[in-house]
Write an enzyme that holds these catalytic residues in place. Structure first.
Site, PDB file in Angstrom:
ATOM      1  N   GLY A  86       0.884  -1.268   0.022  1.00 17.13           N
ATOM      2  CA  GLY A  86      -0.001   0.026  -0.101  1.00 17.13           C
ATOM      3  C   GLY A  86       0.840   1.410   0.179  1.00 17.13           C
ATOM      4  O   GLY A  86       1.810   1.268  -0.286  1.00 17.13           O
ATOM      5  N   ALA A  87       0.084   2.377   0.356  1.00 14.51           N
ATOM      6  CA  ALA A  87       0.735   3.738   0.290  1.00 14.51           C
ATOM      7  C   ALA A  87       1.314   3.864  -1.182  1.00 14.51           C
ATOM      8  O   ALA A  87       2.417   4.091  -1.560  1.00 14.51           O
ATOM      9  CB  ALA A  87       1.928   3.892   1.231  1.00 14.51           C
TER      10      ALA A  87
ATOM     11  N   HIS B 266       4.147   1.314  -7.864  1.00 18.17           N
ATOM     12  CA  HIS B 266       3.296   0.423  -7.838  1.00 18.17           C
ATOM     13  C   HIS B 266       2.084   0.452  -8.826  1.00 18.17           C
ATOM     14  O   HIS B 266       1.814  -0.543  -9.815  1.00 18.17           O
ATOM     15  CB  HIS B 266       2.285   0.716  -6.588  1.00 18.17           C
ATOM     16  CG  HIS B 266       3.014   0.590  -5.025  1.00 18.17           C
ATOM     17  ND1 HIS B 266       3.117   1.607  -4.435  1.00 18.17           N
ATOM     18  CD2 HIS B 266       3.763  -0.379  -4.685  1.00 18.17           C
ATOM     19  CE1 HIS B 266       3.937   1.269  -3.530  1.00 18.17           C
ATOM     20  NE2 HIS B 266       4.064   0.037  -3.230  1.00 18.17           N
TER      21      HIS B 266
ATOM     22  N   ASP C 176      13.250  -3.463  -5.772  1.00 18.03           N
ATOM     23  CA  ASP C 176      13.472  -4.471  -4.940  1.00 18.03           C
ATOM     24  C   ASP C 176      14.330  -5.647  -5.631  1.00 18.03           C
ATOM     25  O   ASP C 176      13.846  -6.946  -5.626  1.00 18.03           O
ATOM     26  CB  ASP C 176      12.445  -4.850  -4.245  1.00 18.03           C
ATOM     27  CG  ASP C 176      11.909  -3.748  -3.369  1.00 18.03           C
ATOM     28  OD1 ASP C 176      12.110  -3.669  -2.179  1.00 18.03           O
ATOM     29  OD2 ASP C 176      10.806  -3.120  -3.863  1.00 18.03           O
TER      30      ASP C 176
ATOM     31  N   VAL D 294      10.570   2.895 -11.249  1.00 20.20           N
ATOM     32  CA  VAL D 294      10.054   4.332 -11.503  1.00 20.20           C
ATOM     33  C   VAL D 294      10.859   5.450 -10.733  1.00 20.20           C
ATOM     34  O   VAL D 294      10.871   5.111  -9.485  1.00 20.20           O
ATOM     35  CB  VAL D 294       8.374   4.259 -11.468  1.00 20.20           C
ATOM     36  CG1 VAL D 294       7.989   5.784 -11.618  1.00 20.20           C
ATOM     37  CG2 VAL D 294       8.024   3.351 -12.190  1.00 20.20           C
TER      38      VAL D 294
END
Ligand code: AMP
Length: 284
Positions: free
Chosen positions: A31-32, A37, A150, A176
């Site tokens: 999230g966030a 994402h 990651d 990104v």
């Protein structure tokens, strides 16, 4: 978009979504949500008939002194963004749903889990592999989308999927970045405006290494020194690691002639940030 909080309902919705041979893409997140994402969600939408996203701040991958409690949680905003993008299913389980009392099974990718971030964060990749294995079993995606941001996580999860013969294709999407090069991260929200400036040092150190490779340097030890020096010159930054490794095994490589992953982790204040680039010999 259907938002679902239980494993039973999510399983049912995913099985229903893939009837008639439809393909299912899956984007696991904590999230966030930011553009990093969202790029994964777009990649899934482009490739798959149905896209499922999960938002779960996984306690198992946080160490005792880490930021689990203060990790940013912006569920309403995230939901609206995913709705806008056209995600089909959003899975938002609670901790008890994922880890009911008495759960005792963990997934450990040995060896790889102790390298790079795994060395600095003991138990982190056991937490990641365990939650991803569980999510894969719930969703049973055809494709799962992860960020190159990651890089060590990608290596661990590729190995997990391969070693456990999972029927899912891992798709890795590019990092990104903000306009000034900082890799987008939910943890960037912790930075003060001064730290936000200082945080660009991670990418600057990587660019300096890339430039040295472009000028013909191949020796990893020398390249690491160049990168470390850039970090050392930024007073607000404290180096965790600067490493040049094989992208799959995460083993150190002596030179970059056959290509390599150049990865850095550093603290800006108390915020730990990571970044990486892939260098290729043809970049000369
Ligand atoms: P997280 O919410 O931090 O667990 O990240 C969820 C997924 O988004 C992981 O596959 C990350 O690698 C990916 N991701 C995070 N930041 C970026 C970024 N800046 N660019 C691309 N992917 C990212």
């Amino acid at each position: 978009m259907k938002r679902i909080a239980t494993i039973a309902e999510m399983k049912a919705a995913c099985r229903q979504g893939t009837r008639n041979g439809k393909t299912l893409g899956f984007v696991p997140t904590m999230g966030a949500l930011h553009e990093g994402h969202l790029s994964l969600v777009r990649a899934s939408k482009a490739r798959c008939d149905v896209t499922a996203v999960s938002i779960f701040v996984n306690p198992l991958q946080f160490g005792p002194a880490e930021d689990l409690d203060k990790y940013p949680r912006t569920m309403e905003r995230d939901t609206a963004l995913l709705e806008q993008l056209g995600a089909d299913l959003l899975f938002t389980p609670g901790v008890e749903e994922m880890y009911p009392p008495g759960a005792q099974t963990y997934v450990l990718v040995e060896g790889l889990s102790n390298k790079l971030d795994g060395a600095s964060r003991p138990g982190h990749f056991r937490g990641v592999a365990t939650v991803v294995a569980k999510l894969f079993e719930v969703v049973r995606p055809d494709f799962a989308f992860f960020g190159q941001k990651d890089a060590a996580q990608v290596a661990v999860l590729r190995k997990l999927v391969n070693d456990l013969d999972m029927d899912v294709e891992v798709v890795v999407c590019p990092i990104v970045r903000e306009k000034d090069g900082l890799a987008m991260s939910s943890r960037n929200a912790y930075l003060t405006s001064e730290q936000r400036q200082q945080a660009t040092v991670l990418y600057r150190s990587l660019l300096r290494v890339q430039a040295a490779v472009d000028h013909g340097e191949r020796d990893s030890a020398k390249l690491i020194e160049i990168g470390k020096q850039v970090i050392a010159n930024e007073t607000g930054a404290k180096l965790d690691y600067f490493a040049i490794v094989d992208r799959d095994t995460l083993e150190l490589v002596a030179d970059v002639s056959c290509g390599a992953l150049v990865a850095v982790a550093a603290y800006i204040g108390s915020t730990r940030l990571i970044d990486n680039i892939l260098v290729t010999a043809s970049s000369r």
